[in-house]
Design a protein around this motif. Sequence first.
Motif, PDB file in Angstrom:
ATOM      1  N   GLY A  39      -0.615  12.855 -13.698  1.00  0.00           N
ATOM      2  CA  GLY A  39       0.279  13.626 -13.156  1.00  0.00           C
ATOM      3  C   GLY A  39       1.087  13.171 -12.252  1.00  0.00           C
ATOM      4  O   GLY A  39       1.969  13.970 -11.610  1.00  0.00           O
ATOM      5  N   ASP A  40       1.213  12.021 -11.729  1.00  0.00           N
ATOM      6  CA  ASP A  40       1.896  11.241 -10.857  1.00  0.00           C
ATOM      7  C   ASP A  40       2.935  10.358 -11.356  1.00  0.00           C
ATOM      8  O   ASP A  40       2.901   9.811 -12.582  1.00  0.00           O
ATOM      9  CB  ASP A  40       1.221  10.654  -9.896  1.00  0.00           C
ATOM     10  CG  ASP A  40       0.073  11.505  -9.160  1.00  0.00           C
ATOM     11  OD1 ASP A  40       0.351  12.601  -8.814  1.00  0.00           O
ATOM     12  OD2 ASP A  40      -1.173  10.988  -8.769  1.00  0.00           O
ATOM     13  N   ASP A  41       4.071  10.194 -10.569  1.00  0.00           N
ATOM     14  CA  ASP A  41       5.082   9.274 -10.716  1.00  0.00           C
ATOM     15  C   ASP A  41       5.110   8.279  -9.660  1.00  0.00           C
ATOM     16  O   ASP A  41       5.675   8.433  -8.646  1.00  0.00           O
ATOM     17  CB  ASP A  41       6.451   9.984 -10.796  1.00  0.00           C
ATOM     18  CG  ASP A  41       7.518   9.086 -11.308  1.00  0.00           C
ATOM     19  OD1 ASP A  41       7.585   8.042 -11.475  1.00  0.00           O
ATOM     20  OD2 ASP A  41       8.421   9.682 -11.844  1.00  0.00           O
ATOM     21  N   PRO A  42       4.246   7.404  -9.863  1.00  0.00           N
ATOM     22  CA  PRO A  42       3.889   6.307  -8.524  1.00  0.00           C
ATOM     23  C   PRO A  42       4.959   5.546  -7.861  1.00  0.00           C
ATOM     24  O   PRO A  42       5.948   5.101  -8.623  1.00  0.00           O
ATOM     25  CB  PRO A  42       2.763   5.512  -9.091  1.00  0.00           C
ATOM     26  CG  PRO A  42       3.258   5.513 -10.601  1.00  0.00           C
ATOM     27  CD  PRO A  42       3.748   6.716 -10.964  1.00  0.00           C
ATOM     28  N   SER A  43       4.956   5.370  -6.754  1.00  0.00           N
ATOM     29  CA  SER A  43       5.820   4.373  -6.011  1.00  0.00           C
ATOM     30  C   SER A  43       5.340   3.107  -6.024  1.00  0.00           C
ATOM     31  O   SER A  43       4.261   2.836  -6.391  1.00  0.00           O
ATOM     32  CB  SER A  43       6.114   5.021  -4.412  1.00  0.00           C
ATOM     33  OG  SER A  43       4.936   4.799  -3.940  1.00  0.00           O
ATOM     34  N   ILE A  44       6.057   1.999  -5.721  1.00  0.00           N
ATOM     35  CA  ILE A  44       5.617   0.757  -5.451  1.00  0.00           C
ATOM     36  C   ILE A  44       4.239   0.699  -4.386  1.00  0.00           C
ATOM     37  O   ILE A  44       3.209   0.213  -4.515  1.00  0.00           O
ATOM     38  CB  ILE A  44       6.722  -0.465  -4.944  1.00  0.00           C
ATOM     39  CG1 ILE A  44       7.674  -0.232  -6.098  1.00  0.00           C
ATOM     40  CG2 ILE A  44       6.053  -1.481  -4.882  1.00  0.00           C
ATOM     41  CD1 ILE A  44       7.372  -0.925  -7.471  1.00  0.00           C
ATOM     42  N   ARG A  45       4.522   1.472  -3.361  1.00  0.00           N
ATOM     43  CA  ARG A  45       3.459   1.610  -2.403  1.00  0.00           C
ATOM     44  C   ARG A  45       2.175   2.188  -2.828  1.00  0.00           C
ATOM     45  O   ARG A  45       0.920   1.707  -2.629  1.00  0.00           O
ATOM     46  CB  ARG A  45       3.816   2.359  -1.022  1.00  0.00           C
ATOM     47  CG  ARG A  45       5.073   1.326  -0.248  1.00  0.00           C
ATOM     48  CD  ARG A  45       5.381   2.006   1.001  1.00  0.00           C
ATOM     49  NE  ARG A  45       6.199   1.215   1.797  1.00  0.00           N
ATOM     50  CZ  ARG A  45       5.943   0.190   2.387  1.00  0.00           C
ATOM     51  NH1 ARG A  45       4.573  -0.413   2.557  1.00  0.00           N
ATOM     52  NH2 ARG A  45       6.942  -0.570   3.296  1.00  0.00           N
ATOM     53  N   GLN A  46       2.426   3.135  -3.638  1.00  0.00           N
ATOM     54  CA  GLN A  46       0.988   3.866  -4.179  1.00  0.00           C
ATOM     55  C   GLN A  46       0.443   2.949  -5.300  1.00  0.00           C
ATOM     56  O   GLN A  46      -0.837   2.713  -5.188  1.00  0.00           O
ATOM     57  CB  GLN A  46       1.500   5.088  -5.104  1.00  0.00           C
ATOM     58  CG  GLN A  46       1.632   6.414  -4.391  1.00  0.00           C
ATOM     59  CD  GLN A  46       2.116   7.341  -5.115  1.00  0.00           C
ATOM     60  OE1 GLN A  46       3.248   7.470  -5.825  1.00  0.00           O
ATOM     61  NE2 GLN A  46       1.629   8.456  -4.628  1.00  0.00           N
ATOM     62  N   LEU A  47       1.241   2.030  -5.862  1.00  0.00           N
ATOM     63  CA  LEU A  47       0.482   0.918  -6.926  1.00  0.00           C
ATOM     64  C   LEU A  47      -0.040   0.125  -6.198  1.00  0.00           C
ATOM     65  O   LEU A  47      -1.328  -0.322  -6.646  1.00  0.00           O
ATOM     66  CB  LEU A  47       1.595   0.432  -7.730  1.00  0.00           C
ATOM     67  CG  LEU A  47       2.067   1.595  -8.946  1.00  0.00           C
ATOM     68  CD1 LEU A  47       3.340   0.657  -9.684  1.00  0.00           C
ATOM     69  CD2 LEU A  47       0.946   2.000 -10.040  1.00  0.00           C
ATOM     70  N   ALA A  48       0.514  -0.307  -5.022  1.00  0.00           N
ATOM     71  CA  ALA A  48      -0.153  -1.529  -4.234  1.00  0.00           C
ATOM     72  C   ALA A  48      -1.312  -0.991  -3.671  1.00  0.00           C
ATOM     73  O   ALA A  48      -2.259  -1.889  -3.795  1.00  0.00           O
ATOM     74  CB  ALA A  48       1.144  -2.031  -2.996  1.00  0.00           C
ATOM     75  N   SER A  49      -1.447   0.020  -3.151  1.00  0.00           N
ATOM     76  CA  SER A  49      -2.576   0.495  -2.438  1.00  0.00           C
ATOM     77  C   SER A  49      -3.767   0.473  -3.491  1.00  0.00           C
ATOM     78  O   SER A  49      -4.701   0.234  -3.129  1.00  0.00           O
ATOM     79  CB  SER A  49      -2.360   2.082  -1.797  1.00  0.00           C
ATOM     80  OG  SER A  49      -3.527   2.539  -1.324  1.00  0.00           O
ATOM     81  N   ALA A  50      -3.354   1.412  -4.573  1.00  0.00           N
ATOM     82  CA  ALA A  50      -4.439   1.351  -5.725  1.00  0.00           C
ATOM     83  C   ALA A  50      -4.903   0.068  -6.463  1.00  0.00           C
ATOM     84  O   ALA A  50      -6.033  -0.193  -6.693  1.00  0.00           O
ATOM     85  CB  ALA A  50      -3.748   2.141  -6.988  1.00  0.00           C
TER      86      ALA A  50
END
Length: 231
Positions: free
Chosen positions: A28-39
């Motif tokens: 249900g999320d629309d991820p940012s680059i920072r969110q992807l990098a963290s994950a």
Amino acid sequence: MTRLAHGRTTHLERAEIAAETLRFFDAGDDPSIRQLASALQVTPSAIYHHFASRAEIVQAAVDIVWQEILVDLLARVGDPFETDPVEVLTVSGVAVRKAFVEHATIAPYMAATPQPDDLTSGGIAMLASVFERFGLEGEDAAEAFHMYASYTFGTALFAANRRVANQELHRGSKAGTGNGHRIVNESGEEAVYLEVGDRTPGDAVTYPDDDLKGAFIDGQWHFTHKDGSPY
């Protein structure tokens, strides 16, 4: 050889970034680059090493869904160039709708004009073969393809958007309000519905739009009209 990022056991690959992006969308999320990098336990620059922009990342996630559709189609019909064309078009529509609904949050991005690649070319060639076997050529085949694609993808996108809207509007029903709700399975597969409750003796329920109420008595639900008379 480059060093691994802290917390990782393998080097970052494009496919991993795309898969993680799709996982975010499915949650249900629309991820940012920072969110992807963290994950992924990397720096944003590591992701930009593989993709020039966030748009390219989302397109890669979209390609995963199109691949799922193609795999599902081939599993159902075998060789689409030899199978009855009516069956190919029918199963294609089912596979598209199923994938759009399962990946509903990313579905709007799937409505964008696809990037030219082997997957796109193969899909177009397959459908062209189908319409040729109907005896259609030239402008007639192009018009039939346009009508089929517009209906198939349009209805699938509507179903996906409706699922997202329903999830937002009916994430839960507040106790004691009397607001009714329903659950619709649009996946094309069997679903399991888990309802959590304490089954308190004497518990009761009413249905706002129907002449129906229920009471939990002696370990069983008993349903009657709202005036108490039995059905």
